[in-house]
Motif scaffolding. Structure first.
Motif, PDB file in Angstrom:
ATOM      1  N   GLN A  26      22.423  93.764 -44.682  1.00 24.91           N
ATOM      2  CA  GLN A  26      21.853  95.111 -44.615  1.00 24.91           C
ATOM      3  C   GLN A  26      22.931  96.145 -44.293  1.00 24.91           C
ATOM      4  N   PHE A  27      23.760  95.835 -43.290  1.00 23.25           N
ATOM      5  CA  PHE A  27      24.825  96.770 -42.910  1.00 23.25           C
ATOM      6  C   PHE A  27      25.843  96.930 -44.036  1.00 23.25           C
ATOM      7  N   THR A  28      26.169  95.845 -44.700  1.00 24.14           N
ATOM      8  CA  THR A  28      27.114  95.908 -45.823  1.00 24.14           C
ATOM      9  C   THR A  28      26.562  96.779 -46.939  1.00 24.14           C
ATOM     10  N   ASP A  29      25.289  96.580 -47.280  1.00 24.32           N
ATOM     11  CA  ASP A  29      24.666  97.380 -48.335  1.00 24.32           C
ATOM     12  C   ASP A  29      24.628  98.853 -47.946  1.00 24.32           C
ATOM     13  N   ALA A  30      24.286  99.150 -46.695  1.00 20.31           N
ATOM     14  CA  ALA A  30      24.237 100.540 -46.237  1.00 20.31           C
ATOM     15  C   ALA A  30      25.619 101.193 -46.316  1.00 20.31           C
ATOM     16  N   LEU A  31      26.649 100.435 -45.948  1.00 13.56           N
ATOM     17  CA  LEU A  31      28.017 100.957 -46.022  1.00 13.56           C
ATOM     18  C   LEU A  31      28.421 101.231 -47.470  1.00 13.56           C
ATOM     19  N   ILE A  32      28.120 100.306 -48.355  1.00 13.84           N
ATOM     20  CA  ILE A  32      28.437 100.493 -49.775  1.00 13.84           C
ATOM     21  C   ILE A  32      27.695 101.706 -50.330  1.00 13.84           C
ATOM     22  N   LEU A  33      26.415 101.835 -49.973  1.00 16.87           N
ATOM     23  CA  LEU A  33      25.629 102.974 -50.445  1.00 16.87           C
ATOM     24  C   LEU A  33      26.214 104.291 -49.934  1.00 16.87           C
ATOM     25  N   ALA A  34      26.633 104.318 -48.685  1.00 13.82           N
ATOM     26  CA  ALA A  34      27.233 105.535 -48.129  1.00 13.82           C
ATOM     27  C   ALA A  34      28.533 105.886 -48.846  1.00 13.82           C
ATOM     28  N   ILE A  35      29.353 104.887 -49.119  1.00 14.24           N
ATOM     29  CA  ILE A  35      30.631 105.126 -49.803  1.00 14.24           C
ATOM     30  C   ILE A  35      30.401 105.624 -51.225  1.00 14.24           C
ATOM     31  N   ILE A  36      29.471 104.985 -51.944  1.00 17.22           N
ATOM     32  CA  ILE A  36      29.179 105.414 -53.320  1.00 17.22           C
ATOM     33  C   ILE A  36      28.607 106.836 -53.323  1.00 17.22           C
ATOM     34  N   THR A  37      27.745 107.119 -52.352  1.00 14.48           N
ATOM     35  CA  THR A  37      27.186 108.475 -52.253  1.00 14.48           C
ATOM     36  C   THR A  37      28.295 109.489 -52.003  1.00 14.48           C
ATOM     37  N   ILE A  39      31.539 109.260 -52.726  1.00 12.94           N
ATOM     38  CA  ILE A  39      32.370 109.412 -53.930  1.00 12.94           C
ATOM     39  C   ILE A  39      31.636 110.233 -54.986  1.00 12.94           C
ATOM     40  N   GLY A  40      30.357 109.929 -55.201  1.00 13.33           N
ATOM     41  CA  GLY A  40      29.572 110.690 -56.184  1.00 13.33           C
ATOM     42  C   GLY A  40      29.447 112.150 -55.814  1.00 13.33           C
ATOM     43  N   MET A  41      29.257 112.408 -54.524  1.00 11.55           N
ATOM     44  CA  MET A  41      29.143 113.800 -54.082  1.00 11.55           C
ATOM     45  C   MET A  41      30.458 114.554 -54.270  1.00 11.55           C
ATOM     46  N   LEU A  42      31.577 113.870 -54.058  1.00 11.33           N
ATOM     47  CA  LEU A  42      32.867 114.516 -54.305  1.00 11.33           C
ATOM     48  C   LEU A  42      33.064 114.794 -55.789  1.00 11.33           C
ATOM     49  N   PHE A  44      30.743 115.264 -58.101  1.00  9.40           N
ATOM     50  CA  PHE A  44      29.844 116.333 -58.550  1.00  9.40           C
ATOM     51  C   PHE A  44      29.974 117.612 -57.714  1.00  9.40           C
ATOM     52  N   ARG A  45      30.901 117.589 -56.758  1.00  9.38           N
ATOM     53  CA  ARG A  45      31.196 118.752 -55.927  1.00  9.38           C
ATOM     54  C   ARG A  45      29.987 119.273 -55.156  1.00  9.38           C
ATOM     55  N   PHE A  46      29.225 118.333 -54.587  1.00 13.04           N
ATOM     56  CA  PHE A  46      28.118 118.719 -53.715  1.00 13.04           C
ATOM     57  C   PHE A  46      28.682 119.056 -52.338  1.00 13.04           C
ATOM     58  N   PRO A  47      28.099 120.044 -51.655  1.00  7.62           N
ATOM     59  CA  PRO A  47      28.585 120.390 -50.317  1.00  7.62           C
ATOM     60  C   PRO A  47      28.180 119.341 -49.270  1.00  7.62           C
ATOM     61  N   SER A  48      28.888 119.346 -48.152  1.00 12.06           N
ATOM     62  CA  SER A  48      28.598 118.473 -47.007  1.00 12.06           C
ATOM     63  C   SER A  48      28.592 116.991 -47.379  1.00 12.06           C
ATOM     64  N   ALA A  49      29.540 116.574 -48.177  1.00 13.28           N
ATOM     65  CA  ALA A  49      29.566 115.200 -48.684  1.00 13.28           C
ATOM     66  C   ALA A  49      29.650 114.171 -47.562  1.00 13.28           C
ATOM     67  N   ALA A  50      30.493 114.388 -46.578  1.00 16.56           N
ATOM     68  CA  ALA A  50      30.675 113.407 -45.504  1.00 16.56           C
ATOM     69  C   ALA A  50      29.411 113.262 -44.666  1.00 16.56           C
ATOM     70  N   VAL A  51      28.836 114.377 -44.254  1.00 17.53           N
ATOM     71  CA  VAL A  51      27.649 114.340 -43.395  1.00 17.53           C
ATOM     72  C   VAL A  51      26.466 113.707 -44.126  1.00 17.53           C
ATOM     73  N   VAL A  52      26.231 114.132 -45.342  1.00 21.45           N
ATOM     74  CA  VAL A  52      25.101 113.617 -46.113  1.00 21.45           C
ATOM     75  C   VAL A  52      25.286 112.125 -46.411  1.00 21.45           C
ATOM     76  N   SER A  53      26.493 111.710 -46.704  1.00 26.19           N
ATOM     77  CA  SER A  53      26.756 110.295 -46.985  1.00 26.19           C
ATOM     78  C   SER A  53      26.479 109.424 -45.761  1.00 26.19           C
ATOM     79  N   VAL A  54      26.871 109.898 -44.602  1.00 25.41           N
ATOM     80  CA  VAL A  54      26.599 109.156 -43.360  1.00 25.41           C
ATOM     81  C   VAL A  54      25.090 109.076 -43.127  1.00 25.41           C
TER      82      VAL A  54
END
Length: 180
Positions: A26-37, A39-42, A44-54
């Motif tokens: 579960q933790f591994t999947d959550a970490l992967i999802l956060a990292i992919i989010t 990268i995708g946010m960067l 597509f240039r979405f604001p607050s990428a770090a906070v939203v990904s966490v």
């Protein structure tokens, strides 16, 4: 008695390992999802990428409602800066969640608990239908423990059959030797 005690200890050990491995997955999947989010946010240039990904990563640890809560919070944060980007973010995260739920999660969690990916999906679906959110949370580790116990039982049964065949072969050899 010693035999049932040993058998019960084996079952408890398998269950404990299944739950520990599930939590790791579960933790591994959550970490992967956060990292992919992130990268995708960067990309597509979405604001607050770090906070939203966490937020997305942490909320992914909560079964069923967690990803929805993370998406809503992320969407609201982005909406404050750009409503149009918030709409695109919502589309991006929904697609990402679909990919995670159908491909990444079964692979990661399945590998960590020792279940084939399809059985992880089936365990989540059946667990959710039987026990709701608690069923979703417990479905995979319970299925993993049952799967491990069945595999172990089948291996022991195969070993017993092999030993019986070897004993029969030895008896046949002795009979042949005596007959000669």
């Amino acid at each position: 008695p010693e035999k049932p005690y040993k058998h019960l200890c084996d079952i408890c050990s398998v269950a404990s390992n299944s739950f520990a491995n599930f939590i790791t997955g579960q933790f591994t999947d959550a970490l992967i999802l956060a990292i992919i989010t992130f990268i995708g946010m960067l990309i597509f240039r979405f604001p607050s990428a770090a906070v939203v990904s966490v937020i997305i990563g942490i909320s992914a640890l909560i079964p069923v409602v967690g990803p929805i809560v993370g998406e809503v919070i992320g969407c609201l944060l982005i909406f404050m800066e750009s409503p149009l980007k918030a709409l695109f973010f919502l589309i991006f995260v929904l697609i990402l969640q679909a990919i995670d739920n159908n491909f990444i999660y079964p692979k990661i969690v399945g590998k960590s608990v020792g279940l084939p990916g399809i059985l992880v999906l089936i365990a989540v679906i059946i667990g959710g239908n039987i026990g709701g959110i608690l069923g979703v949370l417990l479905g995979v580790p319970i299925a993993s423990a049952v799967y491990a116990l069945i595999v172990d039982w089948l291996k022991n049964r195969q070993i017993e059959k092999t030993e019986i065949k070897e004993e029969n072969t030895e008896v046949e050899n002795i009979v042949e030797t005596v007959e000669e």
